[in-house]
Scaffold this motif. Structure first.
Motif, mmCIF file in Angstrom:
data_model
loop_
_atom_site.group_PDB
_atom_site.id
_atom_site.type_symbol
_atom_site.label_atom_id
_atom_site.label_comp_id
_atom_site.label_asym_id
_atom_site.label_seq_id
_atom_site.Cartn_x
_atom_site.Cartn_y
_atom_site.Cartn_z
ATOM 1 N N ALA A 10 0.832 -1.204 0.000
ATOM 2 C CA ALA A 10 0.000 0.000 0.000
ATOM 3 C C ALA A 10 0.866 1.253 0.000
ATOM 4 O O ALA A 10 0.558 2.241 -0.653
ATOM 5 N N ALA A 11 1.971 1.216 0.735
ATOM 6 C CA ALA A 11 2.874 2.365 0.793
ATOM 7 C C ALA A 11 3.521 2.607 -0.574
ATOM 8 O O ALA A 11 3.692 3.742 -0.995
ATOM 9 N N GLN A 12 3.863 1.543 -1.286
ATOM 10 C CA GLN A 12 4.453 1.702 -2.614
ATOM 11 C C GLN A 12 3.446 2.309 -3.585
ATOM 12 O O GLN A 12 3.778 3.183 -4.360
ATOM 13 N N GLY A 13 2.223 1.870 -3.553
ATOM 14 C CA GLY A 13 1.187 2.417 -4.419
ATOM 15 C C GLY A 13 0.895 3.865 -4.078
ATOM 16 O O GLY A 13 0.614 4.684 -4.935
ATOM 17 N N GLY A 14 0.964 4.211 -2.803
ATOM 18 C CA GLY A 14 0.732 5.594 -2.371
ATOM 19 C C GLY A 14 1.786 6.532 -2.914
ATOM 20 O O GLY A 14 1.507 7.675 -3.236
ATOM 21 N N GLY A 15 3.019 6.065 -3.034
ATOM 22 C CA GLY A 15 4.096 6.881 -3.589
ATOM 23 C C GLY A 15 3.868 7.198 -5.058
ATOM 24 O O GLY A 15 4.109 8.307 -5.522
ATOM 25 N N MET A 16 3.385 6.208 -5.779
ATOM 26 C CA MET A 16 3.116 6.396 -7.202
ATOM 27 C C MET A 16 1.958 7.368 -7.417
ATOM 28 O O MET A 16 2.006 8.220 -8.301
ATOM 29 N N MET A 22 1.373 15.128 -8.241
ATOM 30 C CA MET A 22 2.279 16.260 -8.438
ATOM 31 C C MET A 22 2.360 16.643 -9.922
ATOM 32 O O MET A 22 2.375 17.829 -10.260
ATOM 33 N N VAL A 23 2.398 15.641 -10.796
ATOM 34 C CA VAL A 23 2.424 15.907 -12.232
ATOM 35 C C VAL A 23 1.124 16.597 -12.655
ATOM 36 O O VAL A 23 1.137 17.547 -13.444
ATOM 37 N N ALA A 24 0.007 16.152 -12.115
ATOM 38 C CA ALA A 24 -1.286 16.760 -12.442
ATOM 39 C C ALA A 24 -1.338 18.215 -11.974
ATOM 40 O O ALA A 24 -1.816 19.097 -12.699
ATOM 41 N N ILE A 25 -0.832 18.498 -10.794
ATOM 42 C CA ILE A 25 -0.817 19.872 -10.277
ATOM 43 C C ILE A 25 0.060 20.757 -11.155
ATOM 44 O O ILE A 25 -0.306 21.889 -11.485
ATOM 45 N N PHE A 26 1.220 20.233 -11.557
ATOM 46 C CA PHE A 26 2.094 21.010 -12.436
ATOM 47 C C PHE A 26 1.415 21.289 -13.770
ATOM 48 O O PHE A 26 1.505 22.394 -14.304
ATOM 49 N N ALA A 27 0.728 20.287 -14.325
ATOM 50 C CA ALA A 27 0.032 20.467 -15.602
ATOM 51 C C ALA A 27 -1.056 21.532 -15.485
ATOM 52 O O ALA A 27 -1.221 22.373 -16.373
#
Length: 105
Positions: A10-16, A22-27
């Motif tokens: 779950a922690a690995q999926g949360g990182g992705m 972050m990419v969506a916010i930048f876009a």
């Protein structure tokens, strides 16, 4: 033991998902803030390059006047602001064409 493995997955999926967010916010910032500002800068640059004598302008300092002459070598513009008063300003500080601006009441 299985709870620890599930928590790690779950922690690995949360990182992705965080990276995707972050990419969506930048876009979003790009399309709503940066892109329109770049478009406006290109329009100002185009206006400054097409500047001609007799054009009513507003300088960066808020001075209204009429372009009397343009010195391309020095990149300056002589602007008549009153009778017998001509000021020399940098070409990059001339922003608006007041002859096409709507009249406000």
């Amino acid at each position: 033991m299985t709870n620890v493995i599930l928590a790690a997955q779950a922690a690995q999926g949360g990182g992705m998902s965080m990276i995707i967010m972050m990419v969506a916010i930048f876009a979003i910032m790009w399309f709503f803030m940066i892109k329109p500002q770049q478009k406006k800068q290109k329009e100002i640059q185009k206006f400054q390059n097409e500047l001609s004598e007799g054009t009513e302008v507003v300088t960066g300092g808020g001075i209204h006047g009429v372009v009397k002459s343009i010195d391309l070598a020095k990149n300056t513009v002589d602007v008549k602001i009153a009778r017998d008063v001509v000021v020399t300003v940098e070409k990059t500080s001339v922003f608006k064409d007041m002859s096409s601006a709507p009249v406000q009441k």
